[in-house]
Design a protein around this motif. Structure first.
Motif, mmCIF file in Angstrom:
data_model
loop_
_atom_site.group_PDB
_atom_site.id
_atom_site.type_symbol
_atom_site.label_atom_id
_atom_site.label_comp_id
_atom_site.label_asym_id
_atom_site.label_seq_id
_atom_site.Cartn_x
_atom_site.Cartn_y
_atom_site.Cartn_z
ATOM 1 N N LEU A 16 15.762 10.391 -3.197
ATOM 2 C CA LEU A 16 15.858 8.928 -3.284
ATOM 3 C C LEU A 16 14.598 8.260 -2.720
ATOM 4 O O LEU A 16 14.667 7.280 -1.970
ATOM 5 N N THR A 17 13.448 8.789 -3.114
ATOM 6 C CA THR A 17 12.183 8.211 -2.649
ATOM 7 C C THR A 17 11.689 7.070 -3.529
ATOM 8 O O THR A 17 10.714 6.411 -3.177
ATOM 9 N N ASN A 18 12.342 6.850 -4.670
ATOM 10 C CA ASN A 18 11.957 5.703 -5.496
ATOM 11 C C ASN A 18 12.583 4.434 -4.929
ATOM 12 O O ASN A 18 13.580 4.474 -4.202
ATOM 13 N N PHE A 19 11.981 3.306 -5.261
ATOM 14 C CA PHE A 19 12.491 2.031 -4.753
ATOM 15 C C PHE A 19 12.438 1.003 -5.873
ATOM 16 O O PHE A 19 11.797 1.206 -6.916
ATOM 17 N N LYS A 20 13.123 -0.093 -5.685
ATOM 18 C CA LYS A 20 13.186 -1.136 -6.698
ATOM 19 C C LYS A 20 11.774 -1.640 -7.024
ATOM 20 O O LYS A 20 11.035 -2.033 -6.129
ATOM 21 N N GLY A 21 11.441 -1.597 -8.311
ATOM 22 C CA GLY A 21 10.156 -2.105 -8.738
ATOM 23 C C GLY A 21 9.020 -1.107 -8.668
ATOM 24 O O GLY A 21 7.877 -1.449 -9.015
ATOM 25 N N CYS A 22 9.288 0.132 -8.249
ATOM 26 C CA CYS A 22 8.197 1.108 -8.195
ATOM 27 C C CYS A 22 7.757 1.467 -9.614
ATOM 28 O O CYS A 22 8.544 1.401 -10.562
ATOM 29 N N GLU B 287 0.802 -1.221 0.000
ATOM 30 C CA GLU B 287 0.000 0.000 0.000
ATOM 31 C C GLU B 287 0.838 1.276 0.000
ATOM 32 O O GLU B 287 0.290 2.384 0.013
ATOM 33 N N LEU B 288 2.162 1.154 -0.007
ATOM 34 C CA LEU B 288 3.009 2.342 -0.088
ATOM 35 C C LEU B 288 2.754 3.087 -1.400
ATOM 36 O O LEU B 288 2.716 2.484 -2.473
ATOM 37 N N PHE B 289 2.619 4.401 -1.297
ATOM 38 C CA PHE B 289 2.484 5.247 -2.482
ATOM 39 C C PHE B 289 3.432 6.424 -2.303
ATOM 40 O O PHE B 289 3.195 7.307 -1.479
ATOM 41 N N GLY B 290 4.522 6.409 -3.063
ATOM 42 C CA GLY B 290 5.573 7.392 -2.869
ATOM 43 C C GLY B 290 5.551 8.516 -3.869
ATOM 44 O O GLY B 290 4.687 8.610 -4.734
ATOM 45 N N GLY B 291 6.535 9.372 -3.743
ATOM 46 C CA GLY B 291 6.653 10.486 -4.671
ATOM 47 C C GLY B 291 7.664 11.493 -4.188
ATOM 48 O O GLY B 291 8.299 11.342 -3.131
ATOM 49 N N VAL C 18 0.737 9.911 7.294
ATOM 50 C CA VAL C 18 1.435 10.496 6.149
ATOM 51 C C VAL C 18 2.910 10.573 6.520
ATOM 52 O O VAL C 18 3.249 10.946 7.647
ATOM 53 N N ILE C 19 3.782 10.232 5.586
ATOM 54 C CA ILE C 19 5.214 10.206 5.876
ATOM 55 C C ILE C 19 5.935 11.206 4.977
ATOM 56 O O ILE C 19 5.870 11.109 3.753
ATOM 57 N N HIS C 20 6.609 12.162 5.604
ATOM 58 C CA HIS C 20 7.378 13.168 4.877
ATOM 59 C C HIS C 20 8.854 12.795 4.935
ATOM 60 O O HIS C 20 9.408 12.566 6.021
ATOM 61 N N PRO D 290 0.711 7.140 2.026
ATOM 62 C CA PRO D 290 1.474 8.045 1.171
ATOM 63 C C PRO D 290 2.745 8.558 1.847
ATOM 64 O O PRO D 290 2.770 8.807 3.052
ATOM 65 N N TYR D 291 3.784 8.704 1.049
ATOM 66 C CA TYR D 291 4.996 9.374 1.512
ATOM 67 C C TYR D 291 5.533 10.214 0.362
ATOM 68 O O TYR D 291 5.329 9.901 -0.813
ATOM 69 N N GLY D 292 6.185 11.308 0.691
ATOM 70 C CA GLY D 292 6.709 12.192 -0.343
ATOM 71 C C GLY D 292 7.945 12.909 0.143
ATOM 72 O O GLY D 292 8.109 13.157 1.341
#
Length: 399
Positions: A118-124, A105-109, A186-188, A160-162
């Motif tokens: 570096l908020t992207n991860f392997k397979g995003c 359920e993680l939704f980054g950006g 929410v994760i900043h 969500p995290y951004g």
């Protein structure tokens, strides 16, 4: 007011809703029918795809997969086994690589800074218009990103995290405050957290930002010192269901300062990182300054002054611990010195009026990080001098 009533031909008393208007706006029956139709469709979906339906319901309840708790100890083992110096922004990405498969359920950006945050991860998968994904490029709009994340959290089903630079958290602040007020998960991810970012200079170097974020009620602020503490911070932010978290991370590489046994203490926000028999003072530090505190402890030990080093990755979490734990980590009768590459005033609550704080009470400069740390007195020798001062031992350590 009377003229307005007359112009609108409104004869009704204040606060009275005419029956015909109330009936026109009463959507209860329509809503109940729509809900019943949705439930029939979902029941059919659940019959055809029971596993997917169960996952949907779990996510909407805000519950994490049991696999996270089951596998977290092994992930902590791996993080503690690292021996190389790494920036905590990179440690954050490594944590995401490990956690994302366990938390679908993680939704980054990021606000146009993915390559730096570096908020992207392997397979995003990059999300787009009418295209599913779990990582969004928000553009240069920090407040918009933070507000959208609040909406995603309120809807449910995603965490969500951004990311952006910590100094740009000012643009996001009202939305951060609203997430705290609404108690939303929410994760900043705030990188480039101090003068340690170097030559970009004072426009990008955070000084007051970490202390000011700590003042927002119900916001958990983390400033980890190495890969293990960073993973602990991510796990805590994910497992927390009643409020937002802010992870403040370094641009520069930081040495390993923890061992696996420290993970439980880090999860409590603050802990004794390294103690000495007969310790006469506490050196309290966060993030990139924890290694400086350890160097200062070594200098003082050589001079016959034993000390205790406390790492406090999250003051907000530490402050929620019981008084007995807090006093065990920070004995009330032991002089204390705090060191953090940020405005010093916040630390007075821990060191008291007789303690010392080694920090920065002015804006930064443009120079390489090591030169800046020396220029602003964020050095082991300066911290050791501060300890000597609170102990009244006189002579200063050599610079």
């Amino acid at each position: 007011m009377a003229a307005t009533r007359q112009a609108l031909d409104w004869p009704y008393p204040p606060f009275e809703i005419p029956a015909e208007l109330y009936a026109a706006w009463d959507a209860r029956a329509h809503g109940a029918a729509a809900e019943a139709a949705w439930q029939r469709r979902f029941d059919a979906y659940a019959a055809a795809h029971p596993a997917l339906a169960a996952a949907f319901e779990r996510r909407m309840r805000g519950e994490l997969q049991p696999a996270l708790a089951a596998q977290l100890p092994a992930l902590l083992d791996a993080a503690a086994a690292r021996t190389d110096a790494v920036a905590t922004r990179k440690a954050s990405q490594l944590a995401l690589d490990a956690l994302a498969p366990l938390v679908p359920e993680l939704f980054g950006g990021s606000a146009d800074l993915t390559g730096s945050n570096l908020t992207n991860f392997k397979g995003c998968v990059i999300a787009g218009r009418d295209r599913w994904g779990n990582h969004l490029s928000y553009g240069v709009r920090e407040f918009g990103m933070a507000a959208i994340m609040n909406g995603i959290a309120l809807h449910g089903g995603y965490i969500p995290y951004g990311g952006t630079f910590l100094t740009f958290s000012d643009y996001s602040r009202n939305a951060i405050r609203m997430a705290a007020l609404m108690k939303q998960r929410v994760i900043h991810v705030f990188t480039h957290d101090s003068i340690g970012l170097g030559e970009d200079g004072p426009t990008h170097q955070s000084v007051e930002h970490v202390p000011s974020l700590r003042l927002i009620p119900h916001l958990d602020v983390w400033r980890p010192a190495d890969a293990l503490e960073t993973l602990v911070a991510w796990a805590a932010a994910l497992q927390r269901r009643d409020g937002p978290s802010a992870l403040c991370l370094s641009r520069q590489n930081l040495p390993v300062v923890t061992q696996r046994a420290h993970a439980d203490g880090a999860a409590r926000g603050g802990y004794v990182l390294r103690d000495m028999a007969g310790a006469r003072a506490v050196i309290l530090a966060t993030g990139s300054e924890v290694s400086i505190a350890l160097q200062a402890q070594a200098l003082l030990a050589d001079a016959g002054v034993p000390t205790r080093v406390v790492s406090m990755p999250s003051t907000t979490v530490f402050d929620r611990q019981d008084a007995a734990y807090q006093d065990a980590v920070l004995p009330p009768d032991m002089p204390a010195v705090a060191v953090e590459a940020a405005h010093p005033d916040f630390w007075r609550k821990y060191v008291g009026r007789r303690g010392r704080v080694v920090g920065i009470d002015r804006f930064g400069e443009s120079a390489p990080a090591p030169a800046l740390y020396a220029h602003f007195g964020l050095t082991a020798a300066h911290v050791a001098d501060a300890v000597r001062a609170v102990l009244g031992t006189g002579a200063e350590c050599a610079a």
